[in-house]
Design a protein around this motif. Structure first.
Motif, short mmCIF file in Angstrom:
data_model
loop_
_atom_site.label_atom_id
_atom_site.label_comp_id
_atom_site.label_asym_id
_atom_site.label_seq_id
_atom_site.Cartn_x
_atom_site.Cartn_y
_atom_site.Cartn_z
N ALA A 96 0.84 -1.19 0.00
CA ALA A 96 0.00 0.00 0.00
C ALA A 96 0.88 1.24 0.00
O ALA A 96 1.97 1.24 0.57
N HIS A 97 0.39 2.29 -0.64
CA HIS A 97 1.16 3.53 -0.75
C HIS A 97 0.28 4.74 -0.48
O HIS A 97 -0.89 4.75 -0.86
N TYR A 98 0.85 5.74 0.18
CA TYR A 98 0.27 7.08 0.17
C TYR A 98 0.69 7.75 -1.13
O TYR A 98 1.84 7.66 -1.56
N HIS A 99 -0.27 8.43 -1.77
CA HIS A 99 0.02 9.23 -2.95
C HIS A 99 -0.37 10.68 -2.65
O HIS A 99 -1.43 10.92 -2.06
N SER A 100 0.46 11.63 -3.06
CA SER A 100 0.03 13.03 -3.02
C SER A 100 -1.09 13.22 -4.03
O SER A 100 -1.11 12.57 -5.07
N LEU A 101 -2.02 14.09 -3.72
CA LEU A 101 -3.15 14.33 -4.61
C LEU A 101 -2.66 14.89 -5.93
O LEU A 101 -1.89 15.84 -5.98
N GLY A 102 -3.10 14.28 -7.02
CA GLY A 102 -2.69 14.73 -8.35
C GLY A 102 -3.78 15.55 -9.02
O GLY A 102 -4.90 15.64 -8.54
N PRO A 103 -3.48 16.16 -10.17
CA PRO A 103 -4.43 17.05 -10.85
C PRO A 103 -5.30 16.38 -11.90
O PRO A 103 -6.12 17.04 -12.53
N ALA A 104 -5.13 15.06 -12.10
CA ALA A 104 -5.73 14.44 -13.28
C ALA A 104 -7.24 14.28 -13.20
O ALA A 104 -7.90 14.12 -14.22
N SER A 105 -7.83 14.31 -12.01
CA SER A 105 -9.25 14.04 -11.89
C SER A 105 -9.80 14.65 -10.62
O SER A 105 -9.08 14.86 -9.65
N SER A 106 -11.11 14.94 -10.61
CA SER A 106 -11.75 15.42 -9.40
C SER A 106 -11.89 14.31 -8.37
O SER A 106 -12.14 14.56 -7.20
N ASP A 107 -11.74 13.06 -8.81
CA ASP A 107 -11.75 11.92 -7.90
C ASP A 107 -10.32 11.71 -7.40
O ASP A 107 -9.43 11.36 -8.19
N PRO A 108 -10.05 11.92 -6.10
CA PRO A 108 -8.67 11.79 -5.61
C PRO A 108 -8.04 10.45 -5.96
O PRO A 108 -6.86 10.39 -6.29
N CYS A 109 -8.81 9.37 -5.91
CA CYS A 109 -8.26 8.05 -6.17
C CYS A 109 -7.88 7.85 -7.63
O CYS A 109 -7.18 6.89 -7.97
N ALA A 110 -8.36 8.74 -8.51
CA ALA A 110 -8.02 8.64 -9.93
C ALA A 110 -7.14 9.80 -10.38
O ALA A 110 -6.97 10.02 -11.57
N GLY A 160 -3.42 17.25 -0.28
CA GLY A 160 -4.22 16.11 0.12
C GLY A 160 -3.53 14.82 -0.30
O GLY A 160 -2.41 14.85 -0.81
N ALA A 161 -4.18 13.70 -0.09
CA ALA A 161 -3.55 12.42 -0.39
C ALA A 161 -4.61 11.34 -0.56
O ALA A 161 -5.79 11.54 -0.26
N TYR A 162 -4.15 10.20 -1.07
CA TYR A 162 -4.99 9.01 -1.09
C TYR A 162 -4.09 7.80 -0.88
O TYR A 162 -2.87 7.87 -1.05
N VAL A 163 -4.70 6.68 -0.46
CA VAL A 163 -3.95 5.45 -0.21
C VAL A 163 -4.51 4.36 -1.11
O VAL A 163 -5.71 4.09 -1.10
N ASN A 164 -3.64 3.76 -1.91
CA ASN A 164 -4.00 2.63 -2.75
C ASN A 164 -3.48 1.33 -2.15
O ASN A 164 -2.35 1.29 -1.65
N VAL A 165 -4.29 0.30 -2.19
CA VAL A 165 -3.86 -1.05 -1.80
C VAL A 165 -3.68 -1.86 -3.09
O VAL A 165 -4.60 -1.93 -3.91
N HIS A 166 -2.49 -2.44 -3.28
CA HIS A 166 -2.17 -3.19 -4.50
C HIS A 166 -1.82 -4.64 -4.14
O HIS A 166 -1.34 -4.91 -3.04
N THR A 167 -2.00 -5.54 -5.08
CA THR A 167 -1.40 -6.86 -4.89
C THR A 167 0.10 -6.72 -5.11
O THR A 167 0.54 -5.95 -5.97
N ALA A 168 0.89 -7.44 -4.31
CA ALA A 168 2.34 -7.34 -4.43
C ALA A 168 2.82 -7.87 -5.78
O ALA A 168 3.82 -7.41 -6.32
N ALA A 169 2.10 -8.86 -6.33
CA ALA A 169 2.51 -9.46 -7.60
C ALA A 169 2.28 -8.53 -8.79
O ALA A 169 2.97 -8.62 -9.80
N ASP A 170 1.31 -7.62 -8.67
CA ASP A 170 1.00 -6.73 -9.78
C ASP A 170 0.41 -5.44 -9.21
O ASP A 170 -0.77 -5.40 -8.80
N VAL A 171 1.20 -4.37 -9.15
CA VAL A 171 0.72 -3.12 -8.55
C VAL A 171 -0.33 -2.45 -9.43
O VAL A 171 -0.94 -1.45 -9.02
N GLY A 172 -0.58 -3.01 -10.60
CA GLY A 172 -1.66 -2.51 -11.42
C GLY A 172 -3.03 -3.00 -10.96
O GLY A 172 -4.05 -2.48 -11.38
N VAL A 173 -3.02 -3.99 -10.06
CA VAL A 173 -4.28 -4.50 -9.49
C VAL A 173 -4.51 -3.74 -8.19
O VAL A 173 -3.81 -3.94 -7.20
#
Length: 249
Positions: A72-86, A122-135
């Motif tokens: 899992a990672h903390y991400h700084s809030l990006g500008p790409a979308s009004s949805d923080p997770c995206a 702001g920030a968001y936290v993503n949980v990824h599978t260790a085998a594929d961080v794209g999941v």
């Protein structure tokens, strides 16, 4: 005692510890399901500031793939979308890797400087599978820092008023908002009325100006929506959330 049980005990102790009066109460951010890999997954991110230089973040998740390694990672809030997770923000902090138990449950703890968590945006936290961080089965959005809420009103009332004109009502029950999806026109004042028995609050990630104090039975909180869009809000004390869609007049 299982490893997960020991971690739960450690978490409980850590969240209750005070640091010379500097510690704050934990703030809870609900995880939202992303994609279709774990459609029944859920969980919470708890964040507690222990001192100006120390905070504790706790990931507590359920319903993931059993006996599987995750990161899992903390991400700084990006500008790409009004949805923080995206919003596609850069990684700012990394949680220790963890593995789910036979039921798909897991806990991970991270100590960090509070400023690293949300920075100035702001920030968001993503949980990824260790085998594929794209999941990415789960994501939690952290409220923006340094944002001043617009003027709102918080009053006591005993009965909800009827919806009329540029006003709308949302009832707060114990573990639910009603309606869970509401559509209003820009300029409408929405009033949340506490009809339950335990304390709740109203907060939003997409619209940080929505941030009530703790509401007790019979109290209400109001906010006027001016900008079209769809906004998710939640109670930071309990696993309950809903949406409001604002349309042009």
């Amino acid at each position: 005692m299982s490893r997960l049980s020991r971690l739960i005990s450690i978490v409980a102790s850590a969240l209750l510890v005070s640091s010379a009066g500097a510690a704050t109460m934990p703030t809870t951010y609900p995880f939202k399901v992303q994609g279709t890999t774990s459609p029944h997954a859920s969980g919470q991110l708890l964040v507690r500031t222990l001192s100006p230089t120390s905070s504790l973040s706790v990931i507590n998740v359920h319903g993931l793939i059993p006996n599987t390694a995750y990161v899992a990672h903390y991400h700084s809030l990006g500008p790409a979308s009004s949805d923080p997770c995206a919003s596609n923000g850069p990684i700012s902090l990394v949680f220790p890797p963890f593995k789910t138990d036979a039921q798909g449950n897991a806990i991970s703890l991270l100590r960090a400087v509070p400023a690293r968590i949300s920075g100035s945006a702001g920030a968001y936290v993503n949980v990824h599978t260790a085998a594929d961080v794209g999941v990415i089965p789960l994501c939690a959005s952290v409220l923006k820092a340094g944002t001043t809420a617009p003027t709102t009103t918080q009053t006591k009332t005993t009965e909800p008023s009827a919806q009329s004109g540029q006003q709308a009502i949302v009832k707060i029950g114990d573990d639910f908002f009603s309606p869970t999806a509401l559509s209003v026109t820009a300029g409408t004042t929405v009033t949340w009325i506490h009809t339950g028995k335990v304390s709740h609050n109203v907060s939003s990630v997409e619209l940080p100006g929505i941030h009530s104090a703790t509401l007790h039975p019979g109290e209400s909180y109001s906010y006027t929506f001016m900008t079209p869009g769809t906004y998710t809000y939640y109670c930071s004390f309990h696993d309950m959330n809903a949406t409001i869609t604002v349309t042009n007049r």
